[in-house]
Write an enzyme that holds these catalytic residues in place. Sequence first.
Site, PDB file in Angstrom:
ATOM      1  N   LYS A  29       0.998  -1.177   0.010  1.00 49.91           N
ATOM      2  CA  LYS A  29      -0.129   0.044  -0.113  1.00 49.91           C
ATOM      3  C   LYS A  29       0.806   1.216   0.204  1.00 49.91           C
ATOM      4  CE  LYS A  29      -3.807  -2.248   2.314  1.00 49.91           C
ATOM      5  NZ  LYS A  29      -4.529  -2.707   3.351  1.00 49.91           N
ATOM      6  N   ASP A  46     -11.287   2.718   4.024  1.00 50.63           N
ATOM      7  CA  ASP A  46     -11.634   1.231   4.055  1.00 50.63           C
ATOM      8  C   ASP A  46     -13.284   0.984   3.954  1.00 50.63           C
ATOM      9  OD1 ASP A  46      -9.986  -0.907   3.598  1.00 50.63           O
ATOM     10  OD2 ASP A  46      -9.452  -1.024   5.754  1.00 50.63           O
ATOM     11  N   GLN A  88      -4.719  -1.436   9.481  1.00 47.65           N
ATOM     12  CA  GLN A  88      -4.649  -2.694   8.913  1.00 47.65           C
ATOM     13  C   GLN A  88      -5.106  -3.891   9.898  1.00 47.65           C
ATOM     14  OE1 GLN A  88      -3.433  -3.260   5.769  1.00 47.65           O
ATOM     15  NE2 GLN A  88      -4.247  -5.562   6.250  1.00 47.65           N
TER      16      GLN A  88
END
Length: 284
Positions: A54, A121, A98
């Site tokens: 990422k 997200d 994460q």
Amino acid sequence: MTAKIIDGKEIAARVRAEVKRDADAFAKKHGRAPGLDVVLVGEDPASQVYVRNKEKASLECGMRGTVHRLPADTQQAVLVALVQKLSADDTVDGILVQLPLPGRLDSAQVIAAIDPGKDVDGLHPVNAGALASGNSGLRPCTPSGCMRMLEEIGYDLNGKKAVVIGRSNLVGKPIALMLLEKNATVTIAHSRTADLPAVVRDADVVIAAVGKSRMVKADWIKPGAVVIDVGINRGADGKLSGDVDFDEVSRVASHLTPVPGGVGAMTIAMLLRNAVDAAMTRAS
Ligand code: NDP
């Protein structure tokens, strides 16, 4: 029939080029690159790889990518305080924590601390609620990637029967809502679904998001159906496989995504898309 393979890498490259163009335009206008901040707690090897990818992808797309690495024994309050600090920082456009978090850390509380406008997200209750009620907001990356793949093959979902296998908040539920938004008739199947093969056999579009290697067989698939394989399963030999038996199903489906090189390739591209969208929305 031999299925056409939907090339996730090629579509993802196109998305990344669009993101780079928008990130460069943003930087020119605002004097700084859009910024994506990723929070990684602990040392889970898979998470470390995802986070590195990422960070690298953000930089390649002309964005600022920063990773905040915290030890596995980090206290909940310390993690929440970091997320609150990033939420308040004007140079941070996207925040990603994460998952999964190690130990007893409460991910719901951490996600709730993210500014919904920076929640790349799409997991904050405000964004999940916006999707459920048909409003705009940041949407989960993997489901958005699946939708973009369907768009790229010019598939019209209107009136089609879609079956989603899996009901997680990260993949199954949001993709089902996105398919519904495009006027598909959607069934969500899960581990308690009775006669899953028969349910899947009825579908024009199958989205498999389970986490069970090669579970979906050719005789589950209606000839000519479009099959999107979200699953990523690592075998004892280290090789990746999807939830769909690729070799078998490619003889029945009209379109099929490979693993690797399918949905997985799209997820990071859609994350970057979300981060630049978040930056542009906040600046407008
Ligand atoms: P979860 O484990 O959160 O959810 C799995 C879902 O599958 C659950 O709803 C579960 O049902 C259902 N399920 C489990 N076993 C069966 C079965 N035998 N028959 C029918 N349904 C079953 O996983 P995620 O949604 O997070 O991820 C799904 C897969 O997608 C994983 O392989 C993951 O690695 C992959 N993934 C890939 C991404 C990508 O970028 N390509 C991104 C995110 C995930 P129940 O709710 O009843 O337990």
